[in-house]
Write a protein that holds these residues in place. Structure first.
Motif, PDB file in Angstrom:
ATOM      1  N   MET A 197      89.260 -10.429  10.799  1.00  0.00           N
ATOM      2  CA  MET A 197      90.335 -10.940  11.589  1.00  0.00           C
ATOM      3  C   MET A 197      90.026 -10.447  13.122  1.00  0.00           C
ATOM      4  O   MET A 197      90.095 -11.382  14.189  1.00  0.00           O
ATOM      5  CB  MET A 197      91.881 -10.203  11.459  1.00  0.00           C
ATOM      6  CG  MET A 197      92.810 -10.589  12.277  1.00  0.00           C
ATOM      7  SD  MET A 197      94.450  -9.467  11.726  1.00  0.00           S
ATOM      8  CE  MET A 197      95.477  -9.783  13.310  1.00  0.00           C
ATOM      9  N   SER A 201      89.138 -13.077  16.273  1.00  0.00           N
ATOM     10  CA  SER A 201      89.971 -13.046  17.442  1.00  0.00           C
ATOM     11  C   SER A 201      89.033 -12.671  18.590  1.00  0.00           C
ATOM     12  O   SER A 201      89.574 -13.094  19.705  1.00  0.00           O
ATOM     13  CB  SER A 201      90.934 -11.781  17.157  1.00  0.00           C
ATOM     14  OG  SER A 201      90.674 -10.617  17.242  1.00  0.00           O
ATOM     15  N   LEU A 222      92.885 -16.832   6.141  1.00  0.00           N
ATOM     16  CA  LEU A 222      92.853 -16.064   7.278  1.00  0.00           C
ATOM     17  C   LEU A 222      92.119 -16.757   8.507  1.00  0.00           C
ATOM     18  O   LEU A 222      92.705 -16.724   9.454  1.00  0.00           O
ATOM     19  CB  LEU A 222      91.886 -14.957   7.009  1.00  0.00           C
ATOM     20  CG  LEU A 222      92.041 -13.680   7.989  1.00  0.00           C
ATOM     21  CD1 LEU A 222      91.707 -12.206   7.501  1.00  0.00           C
ATOM     22  CD2 LEU A 222      91.077 -13.741   8.885  1.00  0.00           C
ATOM     23  N   ASN A 223      90.909 -17.495   8.319  1.00  0.00           N
ATOM     24  CA  ASN A 223      90.250 -18.103   9.212  1.00  0.00           C
ATOM     25  C   ASN A 223      91.212 -19.007  10.076  1.00  0.00           C
ATOM     26  O   ASN A 223      91.034 -19.177  11.090  1.00  0.00           O
ATOM     27  CB  ASN A 223      88.925 -18.711   8.958  1.00  0.00           C
ATOM     28  CG  ASN A 223      88.380 -19.350   9.966  1.00  0.00           C
ATOM     29  OD1 ASN A 223      87.997 -18.860  10.988  1.00  0.00           O
ATOM     30  ND2 ASN A 223      87.996 -20.700   9.708  1.00  0.00           N
ATOM     31  N   ALA A 225      94.461 -19.100   9.722  1.00  0.00           N
ATOM     32  CA  ALA A 225      95.450 -18.444  10.495  1.00  0.00           C
ATOM     33  C   ALA A 225      95.122 -18.106  11.859  1.00  0.00           C
ATOM     34  O   ALA A 225      95.891 -18.209  13.089  1.00  0.00           O
ATOM     35  CB  ALA A 225      95.915 -17.275   9.777  1.00  0.00           C
ATOM     36  N   VAL A 226      93.859 -17.491  12.075  1.00  0.00           N
ATOM     37  CA  VAL A 226      93.680 -17.123  13.377  1.00  0.00           C
ATOM     38  C   VAL A 226      93.580 -18.500  14.436  1.00  0.00           C
ATOM     39  O   VAL A 226      93.754 -18.264  15.534  1.00  0.00           O
ATOM     40  CB  VAL A 226      92.341 -16.396  13.338  1.00  0.00           C
ATOM     41  CG1 VAL A 226      91.455 -16.087  14.738  1.00  0.00           C
ATOM     42  CG2 VAL A 226      92.477 -14.892  12.474  1.00  0.00           C
ATOM     43  N   MET A 231      98.897 -14.621  13.965  1.00  0.00           N
ATOM     44  CA  MET A 231      98.272 -13.500  13.784  1.00  0.00           C
ATOM     45  C   MET A 231      98.852 -12.467  12.849  1.00  0.00           C
ATOM     46  O   MET A 231      98.205 -11.784  12.086  1.00  0.00           O
ATOM     47  CB  MET A 231      97.867 -12.554  15.128  1.00  0.00           C
ATOM     48  CG  MET A 231      97.082 -13.412  16.042  1.00  0.00           C
ATOM     49  SD  MET A 231      95.708 -14.215  15.486  1.00  0.00           S
ATOM     50  CE  MET A 231      94.944 -12.809  15.283  1.00  0.00           C
ATOM     51  N   ARG A 233     100.212 -13.843   9.831  1.00  0.00           N
ATOM     52  CA  ARG A 233      99.667 -14.354   8.651  1.00  0.00           C
ATOM     53  C   ARG A 233      98.316 -13.623   8.522  1.00  0.00           C
ATOM     54  O   ARG A 233      97.929 -13.328   7.280  1.00  0.00           O
ATOM     55  CB  ARG A 233      99.723 -15.735   8.670  1.00  0.00           C
ATOM     56  CG  ARG A 233      99.059 -16.653   7.452  1.00  0.00           C
ATOM     57  CD  ARG A 233      99.628 -16.017   6.339  1.00  0.00           C
ATOM     58  NE  ARG A 233      99.116 -17.044   5.033  1.00  0.00           N
ATOM     59  CZ  ARG A 233      99.046 -16.532   3.763  1.00  0.00           C
ATOM     60  NH1 ARG A 233      99.743 -15.476   3.392  1.00  0.00           N
ATOM     61  NH2 ARG A 233      98.490 -17.429   2.775  1.00  0.00           N
ATOM     62  N   ALA A 234      97.539 -13.743   9.569  1.00  0.00           N
ATOM     63  CA  ALA A 234      96.024 -13.305   9.467  1.00  0.00           C
ATOM     64  C   ALA A 234      96.103 -11.881   8.969  1.00  0.00           C
ATOM     65  O   ALA A 234      95.354 -11.460   8.314  1.00  0.00           O
ATOM     66  CB  ALA A 234      95.380 -13.487  10.627  1.00  0.00           C
ATOM     67  N   LYS A 235      96.839 -11.031   9.350  1.00  0.00           N
ATOM     68  CA  LYS A 235      96.901  -9.478   9.246  1.00  0.00           C
ATOM     69  C   LYS A 235      97.260  -9.269   7.868  1.00  0.00           C
ATOM     70  O   LYS A 235      96.739  -8.596   7.302  1.00  0.00           O
ATOM     71  CB  LYS A 235      98.028  -8.762  10.241  1.00  0.00           C
ATOM     72  CG  LYS A 235      97.950  -7.416   9.994  1.00  0.00           C
ATOM     73  CD  LYS A 235      98.849  -6.845  11.143  1.00  0.00           C
ATOM     74  CE  LYS A 235      99.178  -5.151  11.081  1.00  0.00           C
ATOM     75  NZ  LYS A 235      99.757  -4.917   9.711  1.00  0.00           N
ATOM     76  N   GLN A 238      94.346 -10.136   5.934  1.00  0.00           N
ATOM     77  CA  GLN A 238      93.325  -8.873   6.116  1.00  0.00           C
ATOM     78  C   GLN A 238      93.669  -7.905   5.209  1.00  0.00           C
ATOM     79  O   GLN A 238      92.797  -7.210   4.658  1.00  0.00           O
ATOM     80  CB  GLN A 238      93.163  -8.716   7.487  1.00  0.00           C
ATOM     81  CG  GLN A 238      91.988  -7.731   7.622  1.00  0.00           C
ATOM     82  CD  GLN A 238      90.448  -8.297   7.544  1.00  0.00           C
ATOM     83  OE1 GLN A 238      90.157  -9.204   8.534  1.00  0.00           O
ATOM     84  NE2 GLN A 238      90.131  -7.936   6.693  1.00  0.00           N
TER      85      GLN A 238
END
Length: 309
Positions: A197, A201, A222-223, A225-226, A231, A233-235, A238
């Motif tokens: 993440m 970012s 994750l990719n 979401a970024v 972020m 959702r990305a967190k 991760q």
């Protein structure tokens, strides 16, 4: 001619495992099955014969054969980068030229390791290696193989044909510096799975890692979401990935990855000694049970293999 430019090498890129059979021989059939599994899951490319592929436990002929099989099975569906690093320049050049003949789209290499090579010697290694083929080179920063400081990375980027870096280190703030001081077209691939993440970012063009063999869907999400700026959702993704990674690191991680792939229908075989394996049914069931407990304790979701055990 390569099927893809280095700019096409993006998104989630597994550092591909190498399946071995019970006698520790390279298993071509399993390799082909694993490649199809990953491409069908939506990965953006494949990085073969690297550390996760147990490359330093193989002979040069075996490494070249693995690359041939990968390129043949991929059949132009996604970009393929072959890691051809070794201690010696001559060996690496031979592997690079054989990889080019096999039809890969780019090559990559760790710096020469074991001896404390000087920055000039490392520079000359990459210059010689890059000049030996018509393929773009992705240099590789990983502390296990010797440190590439920022000034040396900038020097390496000046070599004609060096087009990017696989950046596997905790100093990810340097990704921003690389993009600002070397240039936006110099490709950066974040190589720390547990920091995917942050790497993305900070401007990484893609992520290359071991656990993308095992849980590609987590990091593909994750990719995405970024890219969308989500972020939160990305967190969450991760955190799911890290729980699985840190659990696996308490065992033999490559062996865990191979078993988890098998539970999803892509039997990735076994590791070569001195790595351990989960050989018996009892050992494998114990691993599954531990993962079930991890899933329950951490309320994990999004990882496909956890739904299959």
């Amino acid at each position: 001619m390569p099927n893809f430019d280095l700019s096409d090498f993006k998104g989630v890129i597994p550092a591909l495992i190498t399946p071995f059979d019970e006698s520790e021989r390279f298993d071509e059939t399993r390799m082909r099955s694993c490649i199809d599994f990953l491409i069908e899951r939506g990965v953006g490319g494949l990085y073969t014969t690297g550390s996760t592929g147990e490359t330093f436990l193989m002979s040069p002929d075996e490494r070249a054969r693995v690359v041939e099989i990968v390129v043949d099975q991929v059949a132009g569906r996604v970009p393929v980068v072959a890691h051809i690093g070794a201690i010696g320049t001559h060996l690496s050049i031979d592997l690079a030229q054989r990889a080019q003949s096999a039809g890969v789209d780019a090559v990559s290499s760790v710096p020469p390791f074991y001896w404390p090579f000087t920055p000039d010697q490392v520079f000359n290694y990459y210059a010689d290696l890059t000049a030996a083929t018509d393929l773009p080179m992705v240099v590789y920063k990983i502390p296990l193989a010797g440190e590439l400081g920022f000034d040396l990375v900038k020097r390496l980027a000046s070599i004609p044909g060096v087009g990017g870096i696989k950046y596997t280190a905790a100093t990810q703030f340097e990704i921003i510096r690389i993009k600002e001081e070397i240039g936006a077209d110099f490709r950066v691939y974040s190589g720390s799975d547990e920091m995917a993440m942050s790497g993305l970012s900070y401007g990484a063009d893609g992520i290359i890692g071991s656990f993308y063999n095992m849980i590609p869907e987590v990091f593909i999400a994750l990719n995405e979401a970024v890219e969308k700026g989500d972020m939160i959702r990305a967190k969450s993704l991760q955190e799911t990935g890290n729980a699985i990674i840190f659990f696996s690191l308490n065992h033999t991680p490559t062996a865990v990855i191979k078993r988890a792939m098998a539970w999803q229908g892509a039997d990735a075989g076994y590791c070569r000694r001195p790595f351990d394996n989960f050989i018996t049914e009892a050992q494998e069931e114990e691993l599954k049970s531990a993962f079930r407990k991890l899933k329950q304790d951490r309320s994990l979701k999004d990882a496909a293999f956890l739904e299959m055990i």
